[in-house]
Motif scaffolding. Structure first.
Motif, PDB file in Angstrom:
ATOM      1  N   LYS A 126       0.755  -1.129   0.039  1.00  0.00           N
ATOM      2  CA  LYS A 126       0.027   0.022  -0.077  1.00  0.00           C
ATOM      3  C   LYS A 126       0.989   1.084   0.048  1.00  0.00           C
ATOM      4  O   LYS A 126       2.046   1.281   0.012  1.00  0.00           O
ATOM      5  N   ASP A 127       0.077   2.555   0.325  1.00  0.00           N
ATOM      6  CA  ASP A 127       0.863   3.721  -0.168  1.00  0.00           C
ATOM      7  C   ASP A 127       1.970   3.783   0.846  1.00  0.00           C
ATOM      8  O   ASP A 127       3.076   4.290   0.192  1.00  0.00           O
ATOM      9  N   ASN A 128       1.895   3.438   1.943  1.00  0.00           N
ATOM     10  CA  ASN A 128       3.292   3.630   3.043  1.00  0.00           C
ATOM     11  C   ASN A 128       4.319   2.599   2.609  1.00  0.00           C
ATOM     12  O   ASN A 128       5.390   3.272   2.523  1.00  0.00           O
ATOM     13  N   ASP A 129       3.943   1.625   2.223  1.00  0.00           N
ATOM     14  CA  ASP A 129       5.039   0.767   1.672  1.00  0.00           C
ATOM     15  C   ASP A 129       5.764   1.126   0.253  1.00  0.00           C
ATOM     16  O   ASP A 129       6.803   1.180   0.275  1.00  0.00           O
ATOM     17  N   TYR A 130       5.035   1.769  -0.601  1.00  0.00           N
ATOM     18  CA  TYR A 130       5.502   2.528  -1.648  1.00  0.00           C
ATOM     19  C   TYR A 130       6.458   3.544  -1.561  1.00  0.00           C
ATOM     20  O   TYR A 130       7.330   3.580  -1.915  1.00  0.00           O
TER      21      TYR A 130
ATOM     22  N   HIS B 101       9.805   3.241  -2.882  1.00  0.00           N
ATOM     23  CA  HIS B 101      10.301   4.308  -3.985  1.00  0.00           C
ATOM     24  C   HIS B 101      10.341   5.828  -3.481  1.00  0.00           C
ATOM     25  O   HIS B 101       9.158   6.530  -3.983  1.00  0.00           O
ATOM     26  N   PRO B 102      10.978   6.161  -2.600  1.00  0.00           N
ATOM     27  CA  PRO B 102      11.016   7.604  -1.918  1.00  0.00           C
ATOM     28  C   PRO B 102      10.950   8.445  -3.080  1.00  0.00           C
ATOM     29  O   PRO B 102      10.483   9.904  -2.773  1.00  0.00           O
ATOM     30  N   HIS B 103      11.642   8.126  -4.218  1.00  0.00           N
ATOM     31  CA  HIS B 103      11.601   9.008  -5.345  1.00  0.00           C
ATOM     32  C   HIS B 103      10.630   8.922  -6.342  1.00  0.00           C
ATOM     33  O   HIS B 103      10.657   9.585  -7.470  1.00  0.00           O
ATOM     34  N   GLY B 104       9.958   7.746  -6.155  1.00  0.00           N
ATOM     35  CA  GLY B 104       8.869   7.521  -7.298  1.00  0.00           C
ATOM     36  C   GLY B 104       9.628   6.735  -8.397  1.00  0.00           C
ATOM     37  O   GLY B 104      10.666   6.499  -8.363  1.00  0.00           O
ATOM     38  N   LEU B 105       8.680   6.506  -9.453  1.00  0.00           N
ATOM     39  CA  LEU B 105       9.247   5.761 -10.508  1.00  0.00           C
ATOM     40  C   LEU B 105       9.227   6.874 -11.558  1.00  0.00           C
ATOM     41  O   LEU B 105       8.195   7.734 -11.628  1.00  0.00           O
ATOM     42  N   ILE B 106       9.993   6.757 -12.494  1.00  0.00           N
ATOM     43  CA  ILE B 106      10.364   7.935 -13.624  1.00  0.00           C
ATOM     44  C   ILE B 106       9.721   7.318 -14.996  1.00  0.00           C
ATOM     45  O   ILE B 106      10.112   6.357 -15.419  1.00  0.00           O
ATOM     46  N   LEU B 107       8.768   8.170 -15.419  1.00  0.00           N
ATOM     47  CA  LEU B 107       8.446   7.879 -16.775  1.00  0.00           C
ATOM     48  C   LEU B 107       8.823   9.097 -17.634  1.00  0.00           C
ATOM     49  O   LEU B 107       8.960   9.949 -17.473  1.00  0.00           O
ATOM     50  N   GLU B 108       9.138   8.399 -18.780  1.00  0.00           N
ATOM     51  CA  GLU B 108       9.395   9.381 -20.107  1.00  0.00           C
ATOM     52  C   GLU B 108       8.256  10.442 -20.359  1.00  0.00           C
ATOM     53  O   GLU B 108       7.149  10.140 -19.956  1.00  0.00           O
TER      54      GLU B 108
ATOM     55  N   GLN C 278      14.803   4.140  -9.430  1.00  0.00           N
ATOM     56  CA  GLN C 278      15.810   5.071  -8.985  1.00  0.00           C
ATOM     57  C   GLN C 278      17.201   4.340  -9.235  1.00  0.00           C
ATOM     58  O   GLN C 278      18.227   5.075  -9.067  1.00  0.00           O
ATOM     59  N   ASN C 279      17.399   3.075  -9.493  1.00  0.00           N
ATOM     60  CA  ASN C 279      18.551   2.395  -9.668  1.00  0.00           C
ATOM     61  C   ASN C 279      18.802   2.588 -11.219  1.00  0.00           C
ATOM     62  O   ASN C 279      19.706   1.883 -11.764  1.00  0.00           O
ATOM     63  N   GLY C 280      17.748   3.022 -11.950  1.00  0.00           N
ATOM     64  CA  GLY C 280      17.961   2.817 -13.334  1.00  0.00           C
ATOM     65  C   GLY C 280      17.578   1.789 -13.964  1.00  0.00           C
ATOM     66  O   GLY C 280      17.501   1.302 -15.196  1.00  0.00           O
ATOM     67  N   ASP C 281      16.877   0.790 -13.185  1.00  0.00           N
ATOM     68  CA  ASP C 281      16.334  -0.638 -13.735  1.00  0.00           C
ATOM     69  C   ASP C 281      15.150  -0.166 -14.661  1.00  0.00           C
ATOM     70  O   ASP C 281      14.363   0.676 -14.698  1.00  0.00           O
ATOM     71  N   LEU C 282      15.153  -0.919 -16.010  1.00  0.00           N
ATOM     72  CA  LEU C 282      14.084  -0.779 -16.700  1.00  0.00           C
ATOM     73  C   LEU C 282      12.806  -1.675 -16.315  1.00  0.00           C
ATOM     74  O   LEU C 282      12.741  -2.487 -15.712  1.00  0.00           O
TER      75      LEU C 282
END
Ligand code: ATP
Ligand code: CA
Ligand code: CA
Length: 501
Positions: free
Chosen positions: A213-217, A221-228, A427-431
């Motif tokens: 859930k939200d708090n686990d997220y 992922h404290p910096h979120g996931l990055i989308l083009e 944040q690790n650059g993983d695809l």
């Protein structure tokens, strides 16, 4: 669970229920395989029923379960929806009735039971009488939304039924399964934008793929996931539109279901099987030089269904950049994303190779870099892989509110991608490939107990509780997703958006 240890739902044996549903649905869905006509307003209120005695009738089969009746709600409207979602009656029936359904453990508190079809395509969820009624009332609006915005992330409802037996009523909806089962998922989240009680239980954590859930997220992922930026804009616009529709019906407590497939991790884990098998399995692609680590990973990965799927996504993006918007719209209609010819897969494979080594580099560099750097995605040096020929000018029009032709086209591309997985990086650059959808939308503010609001308000601040009013809920939902969950790949320090060829 009753005294004898059997799981019952409203005192109907779950197994009997499942079999009875299949018998009923087989008949009902088969019967509604009729010529199409347009949906009329009255169709939303249409109710039909059929009895299924154990001894069978002229129309219904014999069976060894309790006598039951199956009520079918709004069958003409749902048939329209199924058709709009590209579901043909025969395959629908086959998915539902061809093989046994499986139980899905429900981490929710509602006590609904979930079944999933053997082919993982559909989910059957039991709903309360209130929810069923609410859905029926919602159908005209749902229809309006679907015809205006076919690219919605709202649940795809394929049918609403009621099983009746010895004065018990069990209502259920059939909807799409959002979680792909042909790829390995690393995480799954049910997100609301609230922090109150939004942490998965310890018990849930013990599951193979827990629903977090939200708090686990926020923790993961404290910096979120990055989308083009193209995907980010399209995704957020779609979510905003969906939330507007939900708000207009005073709906709240819905969630965004997000499943993550980590391509990089999967590649790393297959890398060890290395050279020998990769050589023997690729005899027609003889390696001429000593393969590097990333070549090996590539070879290992190239037969994997996910990888192929990823290539399709990449190919799709590429096509989009290389054609004008109008040309691409043409090619979109030919199910490009489902059928990519081997030649183009090969080309993309070649193109993807530098990206993968970039990713490997990123992983080794990541320690040195500041943790808030979000400006990767597909590396600009990847030889034309993701060059934005759509200039920044042409992407910015996507957000200025006018639904023009170009926007329409772009929305269509997102909805296709939502099924194939939306590309992102962590944040690790993983695809990553992301699978998303909005779920649990049958909770209406006016129909819920007022008491809950009053009680919870006294314990925590208004912002913290998940019980609030629908417009507040929607705004907070969008804010959380657009700021915390998904982040836009930054344009600075990144030639992603410039045409660097
Ligand atoms: P509650 O009202 O207590 O939140 P609920 O019984 O109404 O729960 P949902 O919130 O609809 O149940 O769903 C519970 C979980 O089931 C979700 O978190 C998700 O993991 C899974 N789930 C629900 N709908 C789908 C779907 N369409 N595809 C895949 N998984 C789903
Ligand atoms: Ca829920
Ligand atoms: Ca619910």
């Amino acid at each position: 669970v009753d005294e004898t240890g059997n799981i019952t739902y409203k005192r109907v044996m779950v197994d009997d229920l499942m079999k009875s549903l299949q018998i009923g649905l087989n008949y009902v869905v088969g019967k509604h395989h009729q010529p199409q006509r347009q949906v009329l307003y009255q169709d939303f209120q249409q109710i039909e029923y059929q009895d299924f005695p154990p001894e069978g009738t002229r129309l219904t089969p014999k069976h060894s379960y309790a006598e039951f009746r199956l009520k079918t709600y709004a069958q003409t409207a749902f048939r329209f929806f199924r058709n709009a979602f590209g579901v043909d009656p025969f395959s629908f029936m086959l998915s539902l009735c061809g093989k046994d359904l499986r139980d899905l453990p429900n981490p929710g508190a509602s006590g609904s039971i979930f079944y999933i079809t053997a082919d993982d395509a559909y989910i059957i969820k039991t709903v309360s009488r209130k929810e069923a009624r609410f859905l029926l009332g919602l159908l005209p609006g749902y229809y309006m939304n679907l015809t205006q915005n076919p690219f919605t992330l709202l649940p795809k409802f394929f049918g609403l039924f009621c099983y009746q037996s010895s004065n018990k009523n069990i209502r259920f909806v059939i909807m799409n399964n959002l979680i792909p089962t042909n790829v390995k998922l690393s995480e799954k989240y049910d997100l609301k934008g609230s922090i109150y009680k939004r942490k998965a239980s310890e018990e849930e954590h013990k599951r193979e793929l827990p629903t977090l859930k939200d708090n686990d997220y926020k923790y993961q992922h404290p910096h979120g996931l990055i989308l083009e930026s193209f995907f980010y804009d399209q995704l957020m616009q779609t979510i905003e539109d969906d939330v507007r529709v939900l708000g207009s019906f005073d709906i709240m407590d819905y969630s965004l279901l997000l499943a993550i497939h980590n391509i990089t991790e999967e590649m790393k884990s297959t890398q060890n099987h290395s050279l020998i098998s990769s050589l023997s399995s690729n005899e027609n692609e003889k390696l001429t030089s000593i393969p590097t680590d990333s070549d090996i990973a590539m070879a290992q990965f190239s037969n994997h269904p996910t990888y192929i799927q990823y290539l399709r996504v990449i190919e799709f993006i590429r096509a989009q950049q290389e054609h004008s918007v109008l040309n691409t719209r043409q090619s979109l209609s030919d199910t490009r994303i489902n059928n990519v010819d081997t030649e183009s897969i090969k080309t993309v494979k070649e193109n993807l190779s530098p990206v993968l080594s970039t990713v490997t580099n990123r992983i080794s560099q990541s320690n040195e870099e500041s943790s808030n750097s979000t400006n990767i995605i597909f590396h600009p040096q990847s030889k034309g892989l993701i060059h934005h020929k759509l200039s920044s000018a042409s992407t910015s029009h996507l957000t200025d509110g006018l639904i023009g032709d170009d926007v329409w086209y772009n929305r269509q591309s997102l909805s296709r991608l939502a099924m194939a997985g939306i590309p992102a990086v962590n944040q690790n650059g993983d695809l990553l490939l992301l699978y998303v959808g909005v779920i649990d939308i049958l909770q209406n503010y006016r129909l819920r107990k007022k008491l809950e609001h009053v009680f919870k308000s006294t314990l925590v601040t208004r912002e913290e509780i998940s019980v609030c009013n629908p417009s507040h809920y929607g705004a907070r939902f969008v804010r959380f997703l657009s700021h915390k969950v998904f982040r836009k790949g930054s344009r600075t320090g990144n030639t992603l958006l410039s045409d660097s060829q």
